[in-house]
Write an enzyme that holds these catalytic residues in place. Structure first.
Site, PDB file in Angstrom:
ATOM      1  N   ASP A 167     -10.797   1.959  -3.380  1.00 19.38           N
ATOM      2  CA  ASP A 167     -11.263   1.692  -2.016  1.00 19.38           C
ATOM      3  C   ASP A 167     -12.779   1.612  -1.953  1.00 19.38           C
ATOM      4  OD1 ASP A 167      -8.952   1.327  -0.685  1.00 19.38           O
ATOM      5  OD2 ASP A 167      -8.868   3.297   0.270  1.00 19.38           O
ATOM      6  N   ASP A 220       0.840  -1.205   0.000  1.00 20.99           N
ATOM      7  CA  ASP A 220       0.000   0.000   0.000  1.00 20.99           C
ATOM      8  C   ASP A 220       0.873   1.252   0.000  1.00 20.99           C
ATOM      9  OD1 ASP A 220      -2.283   1.546   0.176  1.00 20.99           O
ATOM     10  OD2 ASP A 220      -3.081   0.524   1.952  1.00 20.99           O
TER      11      ASP A 220
HETATM   12  C1  DGJ Z   1      -5.797   1.966   1.896  1.00 18.28           C
HETATM   13  C2  DGJ Z   1      -6.212   0.742   1.152  1.00 18.28           C
HETATM   14  O1  DGJ Z   1      -6.687   1.076  -0.111  1.00 18.28           O
HETATM   15  C3  DGJ Z   1      -7.234  -0.025   1.969  1.00 18.28           C
HETATM   16  O2  DGJ Z   1      -7.697  -1.130   1.249  1.00 18.28           O
HETATM   17  C4  DGJ Z   1      -6.596  -0.436   3.255  1.00 18.28           C
HETATM   18  O3  DGJ Z   1      -5.571  -1.350   3.024  1.00 18.28           O
HETATM   19  C5  DGJ Z   1      -6.069   0.785   3.995  1.00 18.28           C
HETATM   20  N1  DGJ Z   1      -5.232   1.590   3.166  1.00 18.28           N
HETATM   21  C6  DGJ Z   1      -5.318   0.385   5.215  1.00 18.28           C
HETATM   22  O4  DGJ Z   1      -4.747   1.455   5.837  1.00 18.28           O
END
Ligand code: DGJ
Length: 713
Positions: free
Chosen positions: A514, A450
């Site tokens: 997301d 991430d």
């Molecule tokens: C952003 C990601 O896109 C989410 O799926 C998740 O992993 C969060 N970060 C966790 O902080």
């Protein structure tokens, strides 16, 4: 490949390309478009000869492969550099033509005057037909050279491509195709976010006036780069147009000492005369055959269960154990422990950088959970955000100087975290050691990599270092892969903020967004499908009430939407009703039955009214197809319209069945579902009729998604 009188002709499938590369002259692209069988470059050049226009230069400055500033070309230069204000007028002439591989040409061009060598690397992929262009600059002078701009290439745009689309978006709303109104001058998208970004995905789609998803001439361009970028279309007043894409440098960022080189990211370009969907298929094939790691591309994509929206930072051993059991029961094949497992990470303000299991939550390490998950027959995956550090972390307390920053300027606050300076070898060594240790200690098959903030001040030791940062990131991932060759990696950046072909060369999946809101996802995934195949597009079934949009959507719709991607789930299975769990289980089973077709079939977006999104996949031999038709908002007329399938064998008949939702019900009865057999044994109709007459859709509630399975008989 053929070489004639200073021209090189390359062909691949339905695409031809003719390069003019006469020694001592500026190189250019004479032709790139649908295949020409009788191309004679001299005739082509004669056909393109332009004449003097009053009020213009006596001889018009031709475009080149990089429209270098020194040539005097009007419009945006593709290359601009200087030595403290001198030596700024480079003009590149071909000195050597190399052909290192079939369908690859390297044109070495020099300007002795300014001391710069530019090598254009042009590859027309024989399988995918995608054109891949890079430029390498070498400082052959004897003082430092500052490069202000270096496009991967300047490609002339076919004048018939009058309709242009760029990409816009935001967090939880990525890959929105945006029509670009007609203009003269420049369309420029500068991205200074230090990642590919949610809002400026570096790509363009261009089509002729009549082009649609199934027919017509179109072109696509994408820069494979995960850092700052510049996308530009120039429409000159003389009628010529050029597309240029390259890195965007901060002031003084790219400086070469004598003998040093700079290599641009790759510009990927495709052309089709069969519509936008056919263009996407070229890009998809390129990803599958030339970008993805072969071993992983061949492996069936396992169904994911991700813990994020179920537990967030609230990690509790017995809850996670139970979630794993439920996940395995509904069909998950991989369990991913998301953010919150390490250091002092009890919320989003602490812990980043401290990559060891939190002793207070995991007193025995991750072993018991990993063993539980693998014991249930699933692979185990783990979340990292390696490039980041929280001020509240052991790492930052020990090394506050390890972050990117600009001297004398405050950091722009962003999720309580800073970006580590990967241009420092000691930072990469630390990250490698930490990740390598965790990956070696546990049976981890997959990591979600991430990256959750923009990089506003990519400064390292006083100088901008954004380009180095991105290159160091790629190198770090490769270093880990070399030690863990079976590891699969997902590129995530607050959703789809780092999805591009640059990062995909080092990873295997993108976290598309997301937003798990199925209606949002229908549009986001459609936009992403212009360049990304379904096999790499992470798509999860989220909770009934979406945590981001607050919208409530049925399990049937959520399943149907995630089914056309690399499917997974991200919801609290312990809170789901038995009825919804059964629907989810049936949907996952449906995905598994058709996974191979979904991930390897020929992809089609259908032309539909705005309230509908319809896509599908057809097997290579056209014996089978799966299409999704989603009623997003309801229709204006009393009845929904017809679906016009695509890609079928016109001369053969197909048995067509609606396989999702199961059972499928129309709003009113009796409905065409009963009469036609669509919901039962199937409707048998010729492929040509299914494509050109169309099939009436039953009356449905808004927010309903039908999945059609077609089988040749
Ligand atoms: C952003 C990601 O896109 C989410 O799926 C998740 O992993 C969060 N970060 C966790 O902080």
């Amino acid at each position: 490949m053929q070489e004639r009188n200073g021209y090189i002709c390359l062909d691949a499938g339905g695409t031809s390309l003719v390069l003019a590369c006469h020694l001592g002259q500026r190189p250019s692209l004479l032709y790139w478009g649908p295949r020409l069988s009788l191309s004679d470059p001299d005739t082509m050049r004669a056909m393109l000869t332009r004449q003097h226009a009053p009020g213009s230069a006596d001889v018009e400055v031709p475009g080149s492969l990089i429209n270098e500033l020194g040539s005097g070309v009007a419009g945006q230069p593709g290359f601009s550099a200087h030595r403290s204000g001198e030596d700024w007028a480079s003009v590149f002439a071909v000195t050597t033509v190399r052909r290192p591989a079939p369908n690859t040409v390297e044109l070495v061009c020099r300007d002795e005057n300014t001391g710069v060598q530019a090598t254009h690397i042009i590859h027309l992929n024989p399988d995918s037909q995608i054109l891949v262009c890079e430029t390498e600059i070498e400082n052959i002078g004897d003082s430092p050279l500052s490069i202000e701009r270096c496009s991967a290439a300047s490609l002339p745009l076919d004048p018939r491509a009058t309709r242009l689309f760029g990409f816009t978006g935001r967090w939880a709303g990525e890959f929105q195709l945006e029509p670009i109104p007609p203009f003269t001058g420049s369309y420029v998208r500068d991205n200074r976010k230090g990642r590919t970004s949610h809002d400026s995905f570096p790509a363009l789609i261009c089509g002729a006036a009549e082009t649609n998803e199934q027919n017509g001439l179109c072109f696509g361009f994408h820069l494979g780069w995960s850092g700052n970028s510049r996308v530009c279309v120039d429409r000159l007043s003389d009628g010529r147009s050029f597309v240029q894409m390259g890195e965007l440098f901060f002031p003084g960022e790219m400086s070469l000492n004598p003998g040093e080189t700079y290599r641009s990211p790759c510009l990927y370009a495709g052309v089709s005369d069969q519509g936008f969907s056919a263009l996407s298929r070229l890009f998809h094939s390129h990803v599958q055959t030339a970008i993805l790691n072969d071993r992983i591309a061949q492996k069936p994509r396992p169904i994911h269960y991700n813990t994020w929206e179920a537990v967030y930072f609230d990690h509790d051993r017995s809850t996670l154990f139970e979630l794993a059991e439920k996940a395995a029961d509904v069909g998950a094949e991989r369990f991913i422990l998301d953010d919150g497992w390490f250091g002092g990470r009890r919320g989003d303000k602490a812990g980043l950088g401290d990559w060891w299991p939190s002793p207070d939550v995991y007193p025995d390490g991750l072993g018991p959970l990993v063993e539980h998950v693998t014991g249930l027959g699933m692979e185990f995956g783990l979340w990292f955000e390696p490039e980041m550090v929280n001020p509240d972390s052991d790492l930052y307390r020990a090394h506050p100087d390890w972050v990117l920053q600009a001297d004398g300027v405050d950091q722009v606050p962003f999720r309580g975290q800073y970006t580590l300076d990967l241009s420092r070898p000691e930072v990469c060594d630390y990250l490698f050691d930490r990740l390598h240790k965790v990956l070696s200690e546990y049976e981890i098959s997959y990591i979600k990599w991430d990256m959750n903030r923009d990089i506003h001040h990519p400064g390292s030791r006083g100088r901008p270092a954004g380009s180095q940062q991105t290159r160091a990131l790629y190198a770090l991932i490769e270093r880990l892969r070399a030690h863990h060759p079976d590891l699969e990696i997902e590129s995530c950046s607050s959703g789809g903020g780092r999805a591009d072909y640059g990062i995909l060369r080092h990873t295997d999946r993108i976290w598309t967004s997301d937003s798990n809101d199925a209606l949002d996802r229908q549009r986001i995934q459609r936009g992403a499908s212009h360049f990304f195949p379904l096999a790499v597009m992470g798509a999860h079934v989220g909770p009934e009430t979406c945590h981001i949009t607050g919208r409530r959507l049925s399990m049937q719709l959520r399943v149907a939407t995630a089914l056309f991607g690399h499917m997974g789930m991200e919801l609290d299975l312990l809170q789901e009703s038995a009825a919804d769990l059964n629907i989810l289980k049936a949907g996952i089973a449906l995905h598994k039955r058709h996974r191979d077709l979904i991930h390897t079939g020929e992809f089609h977006r259908l032309e539909t009214p705005d309230h509908v999104n319809a896509i599908g996949v057809v097997s290579d031999d056209q014996s089978e197809a799966l299409f999704s038709w989603c009623n997003l908002t309801g229709h204006r007329e009393t009845l929904p319209g017809r679906v016009f399938f695509a890609g079928l064998d016109a001369a053969k008949s197909y048995r067509t069945r609606i396989v999702w939702p199961d059972p499928v019900r129309s709003i009113s009865r009796p409905s065409i579902l009963e009469g036609t057999g669509l919901a039962g044994e199937g409707l048998i109709a010729p492929g040509e009729a299914l494509m050109h007459l169309g099939l009436q859709i039953p009356l449905l509630h808004p927010e309903t998604c039908l999945i059609f399975h077609l089988q040749k008989i």
